[in-house]
Write an enzyme that holds these catalytic residues in place. Sequence first.
Site, PDB file in Angstrom:
ATOM      1  N   ARG A   1      26.409  29.743  20.439  1.00 25.71           N
ATOM      2  CA  ARG A   1      27.861  29.746  20.703  1.00 25.71           C
ATOM      3  C   ARG A   1      28.512  31.108  20.482  1.00 25.71           C
ATOM      4  O   ARG A   1      29.711  31.180  20.223  1.00 25.71           O
ATOM      5  CB  ARG A   1      28.577  28.675  19.866  1.00 25.71           C
ATOM      6  CG  ARG A   1      28.060  27.257  20.108  1.00 25.71           C
ATOM      7  CD  ARG A   1      28.973  26.205  19.531  1.00 25.71           C
ATOM      8  NE  ARG A   1      28.365  24.888  19.679  1.00 25.71           N
ATOM      9  CZ  ARG A   1      27.642  24.283  18.739  1.00 25.71           C
ATOM     10  NH1 ARG A   1      27.448  24.875  17.575  1.00 25.71           N
ATOM     11  NH2 ARG A   1      27.129  23.109  18.964  1.00 25.71           N
TER      12      ARG A   1
ATOM     13  N   LYS B   1      34.245  39.840  31.675  1.00 24.57           N
ATOM     14  CA  LYS B   1      33.857  38.774  32.603  1.00 24.57           C
ATOM     15  C   LYS B   1      32.344  38.719  32.650  1.00 24.57           C
ATOM     16  O   LYS B   1      31.683  39.715  32.949  1.00 24.57           O
ATOM     17  CB  LYS B   1      34.386  39.067  34.005  1.00 24.57           C
ATOM     18  CG  LYS B   1      35.790  38.598  34.250  1.00 24.57           C
ATOM     19  CD  LYS B   1      36.014  38.558  35.750  1.00 24.57           C
ATOM     20  CE  LYS B   1      37.424  38.219  36.121  1.00 24.57           C
ATOM     21  NZ  LYS B   1      37.605  38.235  37.594  1.00 24.57           N
TER      22      LYS B   1
ATOM     23  N   GLU C   1      34.029  50.225  44.250  1.00 23.41           N
ATOM     24  CA  GLU C   1      34.894  49.735  43.162  1.00 23.41           C
ATOM     25  C   GLU C   1      35.811  50.855  42.640  1.00 23.41           C
ATOM     26  O   GLU C   1      36.881  50.584  42.122  1.00 23.41           O
ATOM     27  CB  GLU C   1      34.056  49.148  42.021  1.00 23.41           C
ATOM     28  CG  GLU C   1      33.207  47.932  42.399  1.00 23.41           C
ATOM     29  CD  GLU C   1      33.984  46.613  42.491  1.00 23.41           C
ATOM     30  OE1 GLU C   1      35.227  46.612  42.405  1.00 23.41           O
ATOM     31  OE2 GLU C   1      33.330  45.564  42.667  1.00 23.41           O
TER      32      GLU C   1
ATOM     33  N   LYS D   1      41.501  49.745  34.820  1.00 27.85           N
ATOM     34  CA  LYS D   1      40.972  48.419  34.493  1.00 27.85           C
ATOM     35  C   LYS D   1      41.443  47.988  33.095  1.00 27.85           C
ATOM     36  O   LYS D   1      41.847  46.833  32.902  1.00 27.85           O
ATOM     37  CB  LYS D   1      39.452  48.410  34.564  1.00 27.85           C
ATOM     38  CG  LYS D   1      38.874  47.056  34.190  1.00 27.85           C
ATOM     39  CD  LYS D   1      37.786  46.588  35.083  1.00 27.85           C
ATOM     40  CE  LYS D   1      37.437  45.135  34.780  1.00 27.85           C
ATOM     41  NZ  LYS D   1      36.273  44.653  35.496  1.00 27.85           N
TER      42      LYS D   1
ATOM     43  N   GLU E   1      42.631  36.311  33.439  1.00 27.42           N
ATOM     44  CA  GLU E   1      42.980  36.173  34.844  1.00 27.42           C
ATOM     45  C   GLU E   1      43.941  35.019  35.110  1.00 27.42           C
ATOM     46  O   GLU E   1      43.714  34.182  35.985  1.00 27.42           O
ATOM     47  CB  GLU E   1      41.697  36.041  35.699  1.00 27.42           C
ATOM     48  CG  GLU E   1      41.949  36.352  37.168  1.00 27.42           C
ATOM     49  CD  GLU E   1      40.658  36.566  37.960  1.00 27.42           C
ATOM     50  OE1 GLU E   1      39.925  37.501  37.632  1.00 27.42           O
ATOM     51  OE2 GLU E   1      40.401  35.792  38.883  1.00 27.42           O
TER      52      GLU E   1
ATOM     53  N   ARG F   1      45.389  40.050  36.635  1.00 27.10           N
ATOM     54  CA  ARG F   1      44.001  40.514  36.701  1.00 27.10           C
ATOM     55  C   ARG F   1      43.331  40.258  38.051  1.00 27.10           C
ATOM     56  O   ARG F   1      42.415  40.986  38.452  1.00 27.10           O
ATOM     57  CB  ARG F   1      43.172  39.862  35.574  1.00 27.10           C
ATOM     58  CG  ARG F   1      41.754  40.370  35.542  1.00 27.10           C
ATOM     59  CD  ARG F   1      41.035  40.032  34.255  1.00 27.10           C
ATOM     60  NE  ARG F   1      39.663  40.527  34.346  1.00 27.10           N
ATOM     61  CZ  ARG F   1      38.836  40.638  33.317  1.00 27.10           C
ATOM     62  NH1 ARG F   1      39.248  40.304  32.121  1.00 27.10           N
ATOM     63  NH2 ARG F   1      37.626  41.099  33.476  1.00 27.10           N
TER      64      ARG F   1
ATOM     65  N   ASN G   1      40.291  41.987  42.169  1.00 28.69           N
ATOM     66  CA  ASN G   1      39.392  41.399  43.159  1.00 28.69           C
ATOM     67  C   ASN G   1      39.761  41.786  44.588  1.00 28.69           C
ATOM     68  O   ASN G   1      39.335  41.136  45.539  1.00 28.69           O
ATOM     69  CB  ASN G   1      39.382  39.874  43.022  1.00 28.69           C
ATOM     70  CG  ASN G   1      38.505  39.431  41.877  1.00 28.69           C
ATOM     71  OD1 ASN G   1      37.432  39.988  41.664  1.00 28.69           O
ATOM     72  ND2 ASN G   1      38.967  38.449  41.133  1.00 28.69           N
TER      73      ASN G   1
ATOM     74  N   HIS H   1      37.305  41.419  47.340  1.00 29.73           N
ATOM     75  CA  HIS H   1      36.218  40.565  46.847  1.00 29.73           C
ATOM     76  C   HIS H   1      36.193  39.187  47.498  1.00 29.73           C
ATOM     77  O   HIS H   1      35.136  38.557  47.548  1.00 29.73           O
ATOM     78  CB  HIS H   1      36.327  40.393  45.323  1.00 29.73           C
ATOM     79  CG  HIS H   1      35.930  41.628  44.559  1.00 29.73           C
ATOM     80  ND1 HIS H   1      36.536  42.849  44.741  1.00 29.73           N
ATOM     81  CD2 HIS H   1      34.978  41.841  43.617  1.00 29.73           C
ATOM     82  CE1 HIS H   1      35.980  43.748  43.933  1.00 29.73           C
ATOM     83  NE2 HIS H   1      35.041  43.163  43.235  1.00 29.73           N
TER      84      HIS H   1
ATOM     85  N   HIS I   1      32.719  38.387  48.685  1.00 30.78           N
ATOM     86  CA  HIS I   1      31.904  37.302  48.124  1.00 30.78           C
ATOM     87  C   HIS I   1      31.388  36.385  49.231  1.00 30.78           C
ATOM     88  O   HIS I   1      30.262  35.897  49.170  1.00 30.78           O
ATOM     89  CB  HIS I   1      32.723  36.478  47.122  1.00 30.78           C
ATOM     90  CG  HIS I   1      32.901  37.152  45.797  1.00 30.78           C
ATOM     91  ND1 HIS I   1      33.776  36.685  44.845  1.00 30.78           N
ATOM     92  CD2 HIS I   1      32.312  38.247  45.264  1.00 30.78           C
ATOM     93  CE1 HIS I   1      33.723  37.476  43.782  1.00 30.78           C
ATOM     94  NE2 HIS I   1      32.840  38.421  44.022  1.00 30.78           N
TER      95      HIS I   1
ATOM     96  N   HIS J   1      26.722  44.176  46.248  1.00 31.43           N
ATOM     97  CA  HIS J   1      28.080  43.722  45.958  1.00 31.43           C
ATOM     98  C   HIS J   1      29.123  44.734  46.440  1.00 31.43           C
ATOM     99  O   HIS J   1      30.097  44.372  47.111  1.00 31.43           O
ATOM    100  CB  HIS J   1      28.209  43.496  44.442  1.00 31.43           C
ATOM    101  CG  HIS J   1      29.586  43.142  43.989  1.00 31.43           C
ATOM    102  ND1 HIS J   1      30.208  41.965  44.344  1.00 31.43           N
ATOM    103  CD2 HIS J   1      30.485  43.826  43.232  1.00 31.43           C
ATOM    104  CE1 HIS J   1      31.421  41.928  43.812  1.00 31.43           C
ATOM    105  NE2 HIS J   1      31.613  43.048  43.129  1.00 31.43           N
TER     106      HIS J   1
END
Lengths: 372, 372
Positions: free
Chosen positions: B129, B151, B193, B235, B245, B249, B253, B256, B260, B273
Amino acid sequence: MPRILKRKFVETVQIDLGERSYPIVIAQDLLAQGQTWQALPKAAAALIVTNEVVAPLYLSAFKQALGNKYAQVHEVVLPDGEAHKDWQTLNLIFDGLLSHGCDRKTVLFALGGGVVGDMTGFAAASYMRGVPFVQVPTTLLSQVDSSVGGKTAINHPLGKNMIGAFYQPQLVVCDLATLDTLPARELSAGLAEVIKYGPIADMEFFSWLEHNMAALLQRDRTALIHAVKRSVEIKAWVVGQDEKEAGLRAILNFGHTFGHAMEAGMGYGNWLHGEGVAAGMVMAAELSRRLGMVDESFVLRLRKLIEQAGLPVRGAVIDAQDNAGRYLELMCIDKKSEAGEIRFVLIDGPGKAVVRSAPDALVREVIDSCCA
Amino acid sequence: MPRILKRKFVETVQIDLGERSYPIVIAQDLLAQGQTWQALPKAAAALIVTNEVVAPLYLSAFKQALGNKYAQVHEVVLPDGEAHKDWQTLNLIFDGLLSHGCDRKTVLFALGGGVVGDMTGFAAASYMRGVPFVQVPTTLLSQVDSSVGGKTAINHPLGKNMIGAFYQPQLVVCDLATLDTLPARELSAGLAEVIKYGPIADMEFFSWLEHNMAALLQRDRTALIHAVKRSVEIKAWVVGQDEKEAGLRAILNFGHTFGHAMEAGMGYGNWLHGEGVAAGMVMAAELSRRLGMVDESFVLRLRKLIEQAGLPVRGAVIDAQDNAGRYLELMCIDKKSEAGEIRFVLIDGPGKAVVRSAPDALVREVIDSCCA
C-alpha cells in the site's frame, strides 16, 4: 412497519479523516431502500461488484434501489473466496468498467464480504487513478473490520494483501439483515475480529462479549448491533489517528501476524481469515505472557472466549518438517516487518496493545506449544 | 573536472504539494554520484527498476552510487516498450520485491523512460500500500513530462493508462548525460512534450523553441537544460494547482486525446507516445481553428515546429473502413470523457488551453482532413 420505527435503530459512526471523512451506517433493511443511497455523489453510472454467493441473495433488490439514483447500474459477479483475491479476478472489474465505458465519476459498490470489499476498493483506487466507492459489507467480519478504514488490496502468491492502496470509501452501509444468511462458520470468523477489539483497546467490551456470546451466536439483533457499533467505534478511533499505519493502527493486526502465516502456509481459503486470526490471537497472547506482559489467567480467558465463539484456539501445522521455521519465514514478509525483523502486536496488560519484536527462540517455543 | 564547476550547472525546480513536495534536479552526470542520493530516506534496501535497453548503459554505475547509501541494492530488468506496460510486466516488480523480502521502507528507483517510470511508480504506490520511490528519467520525454507530477499507470487492452494511481516520488533526477545515448527518434518524441508547453501556457517559450530547435536536435547541452527546466517549471506550476486532475491539469493532455486513440488503435508500440501526441496536437489545433479559437497562421506555425522536430504532423489511419468512427470510439474511453462526451484540450488563443467538448461532425471533419 412504519419508517419512523425502523429509523430508531439506525446507528451512525463517523470516520474522521478531514476531507476523506465518511459515515458508517448500521441498521437492518438498509440495502433495498432508495433513501440509503440518496446523499451519494451524482454520476451517470454505478457498478456493483459482488460474488456468486451473494448475488442470488441481494443483487436484484440492491440494483433496484440504486436504479432510483443512477441511470445505469452495471454489475460484475466474481468467483467466491480468498483464493480468488488475485489480479486475474481484479481484472474482471476493470473489464466490466471499460466494456461499459464507465467514466471517472462512476461509483463502485462492493456488495459482499472482505474479499469483495478489498478488491472493489483497490479497483476503485486504481481505475482511472481513482473513482468513488461505497462499501456494503454482508458478512460480520467485513462489517466490523475490513470495510472500515480504507485498506484495500489483493494477494500475491508470496504474501497476503501485498498489493493495494489506502483508499477511503464515501460511505459504509452495514445492513444487519444480511447476517441472517451468513453460514455459522463465517459468523464465528467475524466474531474473531470483534473479540480482537477487547484485548487491544476495551476490556469492558471484552466482558460484555463474555456475557453475550451466546446471544451473538443466535444472531440476536440487539446484541449484534451493539457488537458491530462498538467494534466500528474502536476502529474509527484508531484509523482517525493513523490512517496509513505509521504507528498505532498496527494494533488492529492483533493475531494477524501468526494468522497470515497460517493462511499463506496452508494456501488461501483453507482456513477462513477470522479462523487464522483466532488461533493467532491465542499465540500472540501466549507470546505476550512469555515476555511477562500478561499473566496466564488473561491468556486462558481469551482462549475461552475464542472457543465459545466456535473458533480454533490452536494454530495450524503448516510444515510437517519444520513448522516453526516455516512460520518465521512467512512472518518475515509480513507488511509490519522491518529490515527482516518481525513486528508482533502484543498485549501489554489487558486492554492495551504494543508493536514490538521478540527473540526468535521464544517465538519458536510459542509456535511449538500452540500448534495442533 | 573540479566538482564546484559541475555544480554551477545544477538547476532545481520544486514541486509544491504540501507534505508531498519534492525537488526536480537537472544537471549532467548526476546519476553516478553518491551525493545525488544522500538526502533520501534511510532504508535497508533499494530496488532499481529499469529495462533491457537502459540496463547495459547505466545500471552498473547507478548501483554502485546507491551502494554508498543502501546495504542492499536489488534490480529488476523489464522488457522494453509500451507494449509491455501491462500487469504481467508490473508483476515482475512485485515478484522482485517479495522474493528479496523487501519491507515497506524499501526505496524504488525508476531508471529509464516513461514506461519504466509509470510502472515503477504504480508498483511503489501499490506495494504494501505504498513505499517511497525516486524517478531517474533517462529519456527527454520522461524528463520533461512523465516523471514529474505523480501520475502512474499501466495500460489495459481497452485503454491506455486506465489502471494507476496519483503517487508522488520523493525526488526526480534528470541527468542530461543520459540523453547522449537516446536514439534520434526518441529525442524527437520527447520534443513533442516540450513543444506542448508553448501553446498551452507560454508562447515566449514556443518562440525560443522555434529559434533553438536545431540546437536541441544536435543535443546542445545549454539548449537542452533550458528546454527541460522550462518544461518542468510549467508542469510544476500546473500540478501544484491541481494534483489530481480535477480541472486545470487536464491541459497537459493537449494532443493526447487524439494521440491516445492512435496509440490504442494501432496497437501500443507502433507509434511512440510522443509521435501520437505530435500529430494529435496538430489535430487539436485544427479543431480549435474550426471552432474559431485560433487562426490558421497559428496552426501552420505549430505544424512547422513539429515538423522541424522530426515528428509526424498527420494522424495515423487506424481503420481503413471508418477511420473517424474508430477514433471517436477510442476517444470515448479517454479518462477525460464524461457521460460519453469526449473532452478535448483546445487552444483558446495561443498560450491558453481550455477543456471542452466539440460536435462529433466537426471532429470527424478534422480527423478526415488530418489523417494520412
